[in-house]
Design a protein around this motif. Structure first.
Motif, PDB file in Angstrom:
ATOM      1  N   UNK A  67      26.348  61.985  20.993  1.00 30.32           N
ATOM      2  CA  UNK A  67      25.524  60.895  21.490  1.00 30.32           C
ATOM      3  C   UNK A  67      25.372  61.095  22.992  1.00 30.32           C
ATOM      4  N   UNK A  68      24.138  60.965  23.458  1.00 26.15           N
ATOM      5  CA  UNK A  68      23.910  61.127  24.900  1.00 26.15           C
ATOM      6  C   UNK A  68      23.329  59.842  25.460  1.00 26.15           C
ATOM      7  N   UNK A  69      23.986  59.290  26.435  1.00 29.58           N
ATOM      8  CA  UNK A  69      23.480  58.054  27.038  1.00 29.58           C
ATOM      9  C   UNK A  69      23.158  58.323  28.491  1.00 29.58           C
ATOM     10  N   UNK A  70      22.038  57.765  28.941  1.00 28.15           N
ATOM     11  CA  UNK A  70      21.659  57.990  30.344  1.00 28.15           C
ATOM     12  C   UNK A  70      22.617  57.293  31.288  1.00 28.15           C
ATOM     13  N   UNK A  71      22.970  58.000  32.339  1.00 24.37           N
ATOM     14  CA  UNK A  71      23.752  57.378  33.410  1.00 24.37           C
ATOM     15  C   UNK A  71      22.920  57.477  34.683  1.00 24.37           C
ATOM     16  N   UNK A  72      22.551  56.354  35.215  1.00 27.23           N
ATOM     17  CA  UNK A  72      21.783  56.342  36.460  1.00 27.23           C
ATOM     18  C   UNK A  72      22.771  56.475  37.615  1.00 27.23           C
ATOM     19  N   UNK A  73      23.161  57.721  37.896  1.00 31.40           N
ATOM     20  CA  UNK A  73      24.221  57.913  38.894  1.00 31.40           C
ATOM     21  C   UNK A  73      23.737  57.615  40.306  1.00 31.40           C
ATOM     22  N   UNK A  74      22.420  57.604  40.530  1.00 39.10           N
ATOM     23  CA  UNK A  74      21.917  57.276  41.872  1.00 39.10           C
ATOM     24  C   UNK A  74      22.399  55.889  42.306  1.00 39.10           C
ATOM     25  N   UNK A  75      22.625  55.013  41.312  1.00 41.43           N
ATOM     26  CA  UNK A  75      23.170  53.685  41.637  1.00 41.43           C
ATOM     27  C   UNK A  75      24.487  53.767  42.379  1.00 41.43           C
ATOM     28  N   UNK A  76      25.320  54.711  41.898  1.00 40.28           N
ATOM     29  CA  UNK A  76      26.663  54.791  42.465  1.00 40.28           C
ATOM     30  C   UNK A  76      26.604  55.345  43.888  1.00 40.28           C
ATOM     31  N   UNK A  77      25.616  56.225  44.139  1.00 42.48           N
ATOM     32  CA  UNK A  77      25.417  56.729  45.501  1.00 42.48           C
ATOM     33  C   UNK A  77      25.019  55.547  46.384  1.00 42.48           C
ATOM     34  N   UNK A  78      24.063  54.762  45.884  1.00 43.04           N
ATOM     35  CA  UNK A  78      23.624  53.559  46.593  1.00 43.04           C
ATOM     36  C   UNK A  78      24.825  52.634  46.861  1.00 43.04           C
ATOM     37  N   UNK A  79      25.542  52.289  45.808  1.00 48.81           N
ATOM     38  CA  UNK A  79      26.654  51.333  45.954  1.00 48.81           C
ATOM     39  C   UNK A  79      27.752  51.843  46.888  1.00 48.81           C
ATOM     40  N   UNK A  80      27.995  53.179  46.859  1.00 49.20           N
ATOM     41  CA  UNK A  80      29.049  53.734  47.723  1.00 49.20           C
ATOM     42  C   UNK A  80      28.724  53.466  49.190  1.00 49.20           C
ATOM     43  N   UNK A  81      27.425  53.508  49.512  1.00 46.84           N
ATOM     44  CA  UNK A  81      27.019  53.274  50.902  1.00 46.84           C
ATOM     45  C   UNK A  81      26.766  51.796  51.191  1.00 46.84           C
ATOM     46  N   UNK A  82      26.146  51.103  50.250  1.00 48.50           N
ATOM     47  CA  UNK A  82      25.700  49.736  50.565  1.00 48.50           C
ATOM     48  C   UNK A  82      26.761  48.658  50.379  1.00 48.50           C
ATOM     49  N   UNK A  83      27.632  48.801  49.379  1.00 49.23           N
ATOM     50  CA  UNK A  83      28.624  47.722  49.220  1.00 49.23           C
ATOM     51  C   UNK A  83      29.592  47.643  50.410  1.00 49.23           C
ATOM     52  N   UNK A  84      30.023  48.777  51.005  1.00 47.82           N
ATOM     53  CA  UNK A  84      30.854  48.625  52.211  1.00 47.82           C
ATOM     54  C   UNK A  84      30.088  47.935  53.339  1.00 47.82           C
ATOM     55  N   UNK A  85      28.772  48.214  53.427  1.00 44.93           N
ATOM     56  CA  UNK A  85      27.985  47.571  54.484  1.00 44.93           C
ATOM     57  C   UNK A  85      27.826  46.068  54.222  1.00 44.93           C
ATOM     58  N   UNK A  86      27.683  45.698  52.951  1.00 47.52           N
ATOM     59  CA  UNK A  86      27.618  44.262  52.631  1.00 47.52           C
ATOM     60  C   UNK A  86      28.932  43.584  53.029  1.00 47.52           C
ATOM     61  N   UNK A 208      21.897  40.441  45.318  1.00 47.30           N
ATOM     62  CA  UNK A 208      22.985  40.911  46.182  1.00 47.30           C
ATOM     63  C   UNK A 208      22.507  41.517  47.497  1.00 47.30           C
ATOM     64  N   UNK A 209      21.234  41.970  47.532  1.00 53.48           N
ATOM     65  CA  UNK A 209      20.764  42.622  48.767  1.00 53.48           C
ATOM     66  C   UNK A 209      19.679  41.824  49.486  1.00 53.48           C
ATOM     67  N   UNK A 210      18.423  41.775  48.976  1.00 51.40           N
ATOM     68  CA  UNK A 210      17.390  41.041  49.738  1.00 51.40           C
ATOM     69  C   UNK A 210      17.672  39.548  49.874  1.00 51.40           C
ATOM     70  N   UNK A 211      18.107  38.893  48.799  1.00 55.16           N
ATOM     71  CA  UNK A 211      18.352  37.454  48.885  1.00 55.16           C
ATOM     72  C   UNK A 211      19.558  37.174  49.789  1.00 55.16           C
TER      73      UNK A 211
END
Ligand code: RET
Length: 230
Positions: A67-86, A208-211
């Motif tokens: 079974x192959x399920x998509x993993x949108x790993x770009x999210x984790x790149x985003x979160x690694x940078x943006x959650x510390x900034x938040x 979590x971001x714009x609002x």
């Protein structure tokens, strides 16, 4: 995300350069998110999580299904940078000390990266949930610092800042806590399909971001007590 990047940049230009720290941190958050969403929308930043599902039938024992399920790993790149900034935004608002800010941000990066390991666990093995558990512990460390130290420090800056921190921090706590729940239902136990997962994360990301960012910047601009000398 792009609209927020433009609006927040415009807002930054209305204040002197020396008073733009929250604006810069918050604008970077939505710029990173715009890039990550662009990557995902154009079909990049997506990988596959391979799961070997073992099945036993009466006639054919020990069969397996791939079974192959998509993993949108770009999210984790985003979160690694943006959650510390938040978290940096919230830490500046509360007036946390440098050491506490660093620990909070590092615990947060550990949370996201161990969450990424969990997402790519190749089989339905307990290891995957082990990584998830480590990520949850790191998340508790983040919450601990903000709820215990953050709230106390914000209160010591006066009732106005204290109440605003409690409101925007409470909002953050609720929104952020939905992420691991969605992860558990979607990536973790596959009870939600990839399309539903995309929509759920999109709604959360906008809150979590714009609002969050608009609320923080508008309040900051009308509340001089929130200024920081950095
Ligand atoms: C994961 C899975 C592993 C367990 C935990 C998680 C927490 C994620 C969080 C993400 C927050 C994202 C935000 C994005 C902004 O747009 C990695 C899902 C605890 C809290 C705020």
């Amino acid at each position: 995300m792009l609209i927020a990047s433009i609006v927040f940049t415009g807002m930054a230009w209305t204040v002197p350069v020396s008073k733009r720290l929250y604006h810069i941190v918050t604008t970077l958050i939505v710029i990173f998110a715009s890039l990550s969403y662009f990557a995902m929308a154009s079909g990049h930043g997506i990988g596959y999580h391979h799961v070997v599902v073992r099945e036993s039938h009466k006639h054919v024992p020990d069969t397996t299904k791939d079974l192959y399920r998509q993993v949108y790993w770009a999210r984790y790149v985003d979160w690694t940078l943006t959650t510390p900034l938040l978290l940096l935004d919230l830490s500046l608002l509360a007036g946390l000390s440098g050491g506490v800010i660093l620990m909070t941000m590092v615990a947060d990066v550990i949370m996201i990266l161990t969450g990424l390991f969990a997402a790519f666990g190749t089989e339905d093995t307990p290891q995957k949930w082990g990584w998830y558990a480590i990520a949850c512990i790191a998340y508790l460390v983040v919450i601990w610092h903000l709820v215990v130290h953050g709230r106390a420090m914000a209160m010591s800056k006066g009732g106005k800042v204290g109440n605003f921190f409690a409101a925007i921090g409470g909002f953050t706590l609720i929104i952020w806590t939905v992420y691991p729940i969605i992860w558990g239902i979607a990536d973790g136990s596959r009870n939600m399909n990839v399309d539903e997962e995309i929509i759920a994360y999109a709604v959360l990301d906008i809150l979590a971001k714009p609002v969050f960012g608009a609320w923080l910047l508008f309040t900051h601009m009308s509340m001089p007590e929130t200024n920081v000398d950095l």
